[in-house]
Motif scaffolding. Structure first.
Motif: not given
Length: 78
Positions: A32-51
């Motif tokens: 489910h994590s991979e599935t969500l990260l592949r969705r641009p509208e959700i993946g972008d939000e999940l990636r944002r906190p990580f440098e």
């Protein structure tokens, strides 16, 4: 052959029980994590906190985990 049938029944019951109790296991979390990260509208939000993402024991990373790692990059890819 008999063990295969038994394992298939056990797995089916396990999957049905998880679904009926609205539960997930570790493999489900990865999937489910991979599935969500592949969705641009959700993946972008999940990636944002990580440098940076530190991977301990990288040699033990499986293919799905590696895909998740790549998807955590700010660009969302390799």
């Amino acid at each position: 052959m008999r063990h295969r049938q038994s394992l298939a029944i056990i797995f089916q019951r396990y999957a049905k029980t998880k679904l009926s109790r609205n539960c997930v296991d570790y493999d489900d979390l990865l999937f489910h994590s991979e599935t969500l990260l592949r969705r641009p509208e959700i993946g972008d939000e999940l990636r944002r906190p990580f440098e940076y993402v530190l991977i301990d024991e990288f040699q033990d990373t499986n293919r799905l985990q590696f895909e998740i790692i790549k998807l955590l990059k700010p660009t969302g890819g390799v």
